[in-house]
Design a protein around this motif. Sequence first.
Motif, PDB file in Angstrom:
ATOM      1  N   THR A 156       0.814  -1.216   0.000  1.00 29.28           N
ATOM      2  CA  THR A 156       0.000   0.000   0.000  1.00 29.28           C
ATOM      3  C   THR A 156       0.846   1.264   0.000  1.00 29.28           C
ATOM      4  N   MET A 157       2.151   1.150   0.302  1.00 27.32           N
ATOM      5  CA  MET A 157       3.040   2.295   0.145  1.00 27.32           C
ATOM      6  C   MET A 157       3.097   2.628  -1.335  1.00 27.32           C
ATOM      7  N   LEU A 158       2.845   3.875  -1.697  1.00 35.40           N
ATOM      8  CA  LEU A 158       2.658   4.197  -3.097  1.00 35.40           C
ATOM      9  C   LEU A 158       3.982   4.399  -3.828  1.00 35.40           C
ATOM     10  N   SER A 159       4.721   3.317  -3.986  1.00 39.99           N
ATOM     11  CA  SER A 159       5.843   3.305  -4.905  1.00 39.99           C
ATOM     12  C   SER A 159       5.284   3.518  -6.302  1.00 39.99           C
ATOM     13  N   ALA A 160       6.148   3.786  -7.265  1.00 42.92           N
ATOM     14  CA  ALA A 160       5.664   4.195  -8.586  1.00 42.92           C
ATOM     15  C   ALA A 160       4.647   3.222  -9.166  1.00 42.92           C
ATOM     16  N   GLU A 161       5.003   1.915  -9.197  1.00 42.10           N
ATOM     17  CA  GLU A 161       4.117   0.949  -9.847  1.00 42.10           C
ATOM     18  C   GLU A 161       2.795   0.813  -9.100  1.00 42.10           C
ATOM     19  N   ASN A 162       2.822   0.936  -7.778  1.00 43.75           N
ATOM     20  CA  ASN A 162       1.575   0.856  -7.014  1.00 43.75           C
ATOM     21  C   ASN A 162       0.750   2.121  -7.152  1.00 43.75           C
ATOM     22  N   SER A 163       1.396   3.262  -7.251  1.00 39.20           N
ATOM     23  CA  SER A 163       0.676   4.507  -7.506  1.00 39.20           C
ATOM     24  C   SER A 163      -0.023   4.451  -8.859  1.00 39.20           C
ATOM     25  N   PHE A 164       0.688   3.956  -9.867  1.00 41.52           N
ATOM     26  CA  PHE A 164       0.083   3.840 -11.200  1.00 41.52           C
ATOM     27  C   PHE A 164      -1.095   2.865 -11.172  1.00 41.52           C
ATOM     28  N   ALA A 165      -0.903   1.700 -10.556  1.00 41.78           N
ATOM     29  CA  ALA A 165      -1.963   0.692 -10.517  1.00 41.78           C
ATOM     30  C   ALA A 165      -3.185   1.219  -9.771  1.00 41.78           C
ATOM     31  N   ARG A 166      -2.940   1.917  -8.677  1.00 41.93           N
ATOM     32  CA  ARG A 166      -4.054   2.476  -7.906  1.00 41.93           C
ATOM     33  C   ARG A 166      -4.826   3.495  -8.752  1.00 41.93           C
ATOM     34  N   GLN A 167      -4.112   4.355  -9.449  1.00 38.95           N
ATOM     35  CA  GLN A 167      -4.789   5.363 -10.278  1.00 38.95           C
ATOM     36  C   GLN A 167      -5.562   4.716 -11.425  1.00 38.95           C
ATOM     37  N   ILE A 168      -5.002   3.677 -12.030  1.00 34.90           N
ATOM     38  CA  ILE A 168      -5.723   2.968 -13.094  1.00 34.90           C
ATOM     39  C   ILE A 168      -7.003   2.349 -12.539  1.00 34.90           C
ATOM     40  N   ALA A 169      -6.900   1.739 -11.364  1.00 35.17           N
ATOM     41  CA  ALA A 169      -8.081   1.129 -10.741  1.00 35.17           C
ATOM     42  C   ALA A 169      -9.142   2.178 -10.437  1.00 35.17           C
ATOM     43  N   LEU A 170      -8.711   3.348  -9.966  1.00 34.32           N
ATOM     44  CA  LEU A 170      -9.661   4.437  -9.695  1.00 34.32           C
ATOM     45  C   LEU A 170     -10.313   4.932 -10.982  1.00 34.32           C
TER      46      LEU A 170
END
Length: 319
Positions: A181-195
């Motif tokens: 859940t720490m928003l490293s680059a790939e997780n930030s991107f994935a979270r934004q895509i999901a949103l």
Amino acid sequence: MDKHLVIGVGGFVGSHLARYLLNQGEDVVGTIRWNEDLSRLDGLDIKTIPMDLTDLSACIRCLQVCKPDYIYALAAQSYVSDSFVNPIATLKVNVEGSVNLFEAIRITESDPVIYVASSSEVYGDVSRDELPIKETNPFRPANPYAASKVSVDAYAYMYHRYFGLRTIRTRWFSHTGPGRTMLSAENSFARQIALIEAGKQVPIIKAGNLNSIRTIADVRDAVRGIYLAVKHCVPGEVYNIGGNTTKSIGEVLEYLCSLSKWKDLIEVEIDPALLRKADVNLQIPSCEKFKAATGWEPEISFQTTMADILQFWRMKVGG
């Protein structure tokens, strides 16, 4: 049966490691912080001990109760952006916490094998003629988190050299996977895509430095490597560990977008707030020393890792 103590078991890597150890039939105990979210441990049958690494007496009590054969020192303030905002807190948790653990082991006259998580961030920004990065490469920490890991690395060596603690230092390069859940680059991107897919964000992805190049491993391969490290690596030594896939952050973003039905509509916008004051642009390791010691090789593909991350965020945001 050997006892394995995971310091920071509720964290991203700690929870994956606990699951792997249990699957190996090991006896697992984990330390947690008071009031910590333990949702990552759902379904795992492990004993937990509340412990604050910055409290030496708590560390001593934990070792007296647990009497571990193996210790995995994974608890840390590991968010680079937060380390710029709170450098003192980063030093206190990472450096003081590590020294408290080493002191507790020394004071209780324990003799566990101690896995110490250093970081590839200690190398900082290297030039192309230094690639792949070897364990002998000089330290050039580019942020307070990296500087704290330089200190942890040095203390682990010193406690082995002068007090005989069986510390094994690893400098992990980028590793990621579902549950982070720490928003490293790939997780930030994935979270934004999901949103975006869920209709909760306009189809614009905010990004930072897309030119940084990283060698990426899956966390599930990483915890298998950690287990092999405590079983086969030499105390006092240090080992680089990383994956087999090297990508720019921009390529990671492009691949994640390709997995979405919105791929033709998504735009990318560089957000100055996401650009680091000093960035690390080339993170490509030589892992020959570790592979020779353990036989470890990554098994999970980059494509599988990214798909699993995106699916995790789809479930989390309700898309």
